[in-house]
Design a protein around this motif. Structure first.
Motif, mmCIF file in Angstrom:
data_model
loop_
_atom_site.group_PDB
_atom_site.id
_atom_site.type_symbol
_atom_site.label_atom_id
_atom_site.label_comp_id
_atom_site.label_asym_id
_atom_site.label_seq_id
_atom_site.Cartn_x
_atom_site.Cartn_y
_atom_site.Cartn_z
ATOM 1 N N MET A 164 54.421 -9.077 70.061
ATOM 2 C CA MET A 164 55.181 -9.641 68.947
ATOM 3 C C MET A 164 55.393 -11.142 69.156
ATOM 4 N N LEU A 165 55.847 -11.532 70.336
ATOM 5 C CA LEU A 165 56.061 -12.947 70.628
ATOM 6 C C LEU A 165 54.768 -13.732 70.504
ATOM 7 N N LEU A 166 53.694 -13.204 71.086
ATOM 8 C CA LEU A 166 52.418 -13.908 71.080
ATOM 9 C C LEU A 166 51.875 -14.068 69.665
ATOM 10 N N ALA A 167 52.069 -13.053 68.837
ATOM 11 C CA ALA A 167 51.557 -13.112 67.463
ATOM 12 C C ALA A 167 52.258 -14.180 66.635
ATOM 13 N N TYR A 168 53.470 -14.574 67.038
ATOM 14 C CA TYR A 168 54.216 -15.570 66.279
ATOM 15 C C TYR A 168 54.301 -16.925 66.973
ATOM 16 N N THR A 169 53.991 -16.997 68.276
ATOM 17 C CA THR A 169 54.224 -18.247 69.007
ATOM 18 C C THR A 169 53.020 -18.785 69.754
ATOM 19 N N ASN A 170 51.981 -17.974 70.013
ATOM 20 C CA ASN A 170 50.851 -18.422 70.814
ATOM 21 C C ASN A 170 49.683 -18.788 69.893
ATOM 22 N N GLU A 171 49.282 -20.048 69.906
ATOM 23 C CA GLU A 171 48.265 -20.525 68.974
ATOM 24 C C GLU A 171 46.914 -19.861 69.211
ATOM 25 N N GLY A 209 66.209 -11.404 68.971
ATOM 26 C CA GLY A 209 66.800 -12.739 68.895
ATOM 27 C C GLY A 209 65.787 -13.839 69.178
ATOM 28 N N ARG A 210 64.912 -13.610 70.160
ATOM 29 C CA ARG A 210 63.884 -14.605 70.471
ATOM 30 C C ARG A 210 62.924 -14.787 69.296
ATOM 31 N N LEU A 211 62.538 -13.682 68.678
ATOM 32 C CA LEU A 211 61.616 -13.745 67.552
ATOM 33 C C LEU A 211 62.242 -14.486 66.366
ATOM 34 N N GLU A 212 63.490 -14.180 66.062
ATOM 35 C CA GLU A 212 64.163 -14.827 64.937
ATOM 36 C C GLU A 212 64.358 -16.317 65.192
ATOM 37 N N ALA A 213 64.623 -16.686 66.461
ATOM 38 C CA ALA A 213 64.810 -18.101 66.794
ATOM 39 C C ALA A 213 63.489 -18.865 66.801
ATOM 40 N N ALA A 214 62.402 -18.180 67.175
ATOM 41 C CA ALA A 214 61.106 -18.858 67.344
ATOM 42 C C ALA A 214 60.326 -18.998 66.052
ATOM 43 N N SER A 215 60.561 -18.102 65.078
ATOM 44 C CA SER A 215 59.678 -18.084 63.918
ATOM 45 C C SER A 215 60.409 -17.754 62.625
ATOM 46 N N PRO A 216 60.517 -18.730 61.706
ATOM 47 C CA PRO A 216 61.049 -18.431 60.376
ATOM 48 C C PRO A 216 60.192 -17.398 59.646
ATOM 49 N N GLU A 217 58.874 -17.395 59.946
ATOM 50 C CA GLU A 217 57.983 -16.414 59.317
ATOM 51 C C GLU A 217 58.384 -15.001 59.690
ATOM 52 N N PHE A 218 58.735 -14.818 60.970
ATOM 53 C CA PHE A 218 59.186 -13.488 61.385
ATOM 54 C C PHE A 218 60.455 -13.104 60.640
ATOM 55 N N GLY A 219 61.390 -14.043 60.505
ATOM 56 C CA GLY A 219 62.639 -13.753 59.801
ATOM 57 C C GLY A 219 62.405 -13.282 58.385
ATOM 58 N N GLU A 220 61.439 -13.907 57.699
ATOM 59 C CA GLU A 220 61.136 -13.505 56.327
ATOM 60 C C GLU A 220 60.562 -12.091 56.275
ATOM 61 N N ILE A 221 59.653 -11.789 57.198
ATOM 62 C CA ILE A 221 59.048 -10.449 57.233
ATOM 63 C C ILE A 221 60.092 -9.407 57.620
ATOM 64 N N TRP A 222 60.936 -9.737 58.588
ATOM 65 C CA TRP A 222 61.950 -8.798 59.082
ATOM 66 C C TRP A 222 62.947 -8.442 57.987
ATOM 67 N N ALA A 223 63.218 -9.410 57.128
ATOM 68 C CA ALA A 223 64.195 -9.197 56.060
ATOM 69 C C ALA A 223 63.705 -8.201 55.009
ATOM 70 N N ARG A 224 62.415 -7.863 55.013
ATOM 71 C CA ARG A 224 61.890 -6.915 54.032
ATOM 72 C C ARG A 224 62.223 -5.459 54.385
ATOM 73 N N HIS A 225 62.580 -5.211 55.642
ATOM 74 C CA HIS A 225 62.943 -3.869 56.101
ATOM 75 C C HIS A 225 61.798 -2.858 55.930
ATOM 76 N N GLU A 226 60.579 -3.306 56.109
ATOM 77 C CA GLU A 226 59.447 -2.392 56.050
ATOM 78 C C GLU A 226 59.367 -1.574 57.336
ATOM 79 N N VAL A 227 58.939 -0.328 57.219
ATOM 80 C CA VAL A 227 58.787 0.563 58.369
ATOM 81 C C VAL A 227 57.417 1.225 58.285
ATOM 82 N N VAL A 228 56.699 1.201 59.409
ATOM 83 C CA VAL A 228 55.386 1.835 59.502
ATOM 84 C C VAL A 228 55.346 2.637 60.781
ATOM 85 N N GLY A 229 54.803 3.836 60.723
ATOM 86 C CA GLY A 229 54.660 4.658 61.915
ATOM 87 C C GLY A 229 53.453 4.250 62.730
#
Length: 287
Positions: A164-171, A209-229
């Motif tokens: 998760m961290l790498l997908a949002y922070t590692n170029e 908390g790290r994801l929300e602080a590191a990436s506004p993009e993650f915050g937008e996706i997280w706010a959708r409350h999508e769930v996948v198995g």
């Protein structure tokens, strides 16, 4: 007459478990093992509390309160110092941090749950990329081709080896995923589904908390409350060394679905198979 029994809060139980664990580890270590002189008239089995405090560079009163299960804050840095002073092995260290409800700042490259047999299996799967992950997307172990599939994992600090961290922070990781937006959406949805059983656990809350602080993009996706198995599918990667790879992703659970899993990527066509062979040849032995 009916007697009502009040169940102790979880935090109170944890403090008493932590106190007992620290006391048992202290009593099993001799002064000689800790590099201290034994001295005359020693009656305490193992180390004294003041000796543990000295070795850990903490106050004697504070450490005494810790063994008395007092309600005090214990930082990860202090737990790290205590683990070293008490000569804890990796499993004991992990248990210490779990009891304290803290995230280990230096978990090391080897995970106690990854057995030599699993490590051998990862190696035998080469050139197919494979790793061991937990439901939080922490990468616990990996083989050479997985270590070079999306980025140079060996160059990533162990505490940052999380998909998760790498997908949002590692170029490099981001550039290697052909459909990055869809992958991040699905990963966030899977993470939310898995987190439902771990909402109160510090490690999960810290990662969120790290994801929300590191990436506004993650915050937008997280706010959708999508769930996948959980589930596998074909994924496209653009590896910097060998080019386009079309790989079939599969999760093999090593225990309960909330536990660790073996993640494998099998080539979906001949060109991808040859690409993985080249990638393995370019990966240094022992990586």
């Amino acid at each position: 007459m009916t007697t009502m029994v009040t169940e102790a809060p979880e935090t109170d139980i944890r403090r008493h478990e932590l106190a007992g664990f620290l006391r048992s580890r202290r009593e099993r270590i001799t002064p000689e093992q800790a590099g201290l002189p034994r001295g005359p008239r020693r009656r305490t089995p193992g180390l004294r509390r003041e000796e543990v405090a000295q070795l850990s560079a903490v106050g004697v009163t504070w450490y005494t309160w810790l063994e008395q299960a007092r309600d005090i804050h214990v930082s990860p840095q202090v737990l790290d110092a205590l683990a070293r002073a008490l000569l804890l092995d990796p499993s004991e260290r992990s248990h210490l941090f779990a009891l304290a409800g803290a995230v280990d700042p230096a978990p090391g490259s080897r995970c106690a749950g990854v057995t030599p047999a699993l490590e051998a299996l990862l190696t035998r799967l080469e050139p197919y990329p494979a790793c061991i992950q937990n439901s939080r997307y922490d990468i616990l172990a990996y083989n050479r081709t997985y270590g070079r599939l999306l980025c140079d994992l060996d160059a990533v600090a162990p505490e940052d080896r999380n998909c998760m961290l790498l997908a949002y922070t590692n170029e490099d990781w981001r550039a290697s995923v052909v459909d990055l937006a869809e992958m991040r959406r699905v990963m966030a949805a899977k993470f939310r589904g898995a987190m439902a059983e771990h909402l109160a656990e510090p490690a999960w809350k810290t990662l969120l908390g790290r994801l929300e602080a590191a990436s506004p993009e993650f915050g937008e996706i997280w706010a959708r409350h999508e769930v996948v198995g959980p589930g596998g599918r074909t994924k496209l990667f653009r590896n910097a060394r060998v080019g386009l790879l079309r790989l079939d992703h599969t999760d093999l659970w090593l225990g309960p679905s909330a536990g660790p899993r073996l993640v494998t990527y099998v080539p979906a066509d001949e060109e991808s198979r040859q690409g993985l062979e080249r990638l393995l040849a370019l990966s240094p032995v022992g990586a």
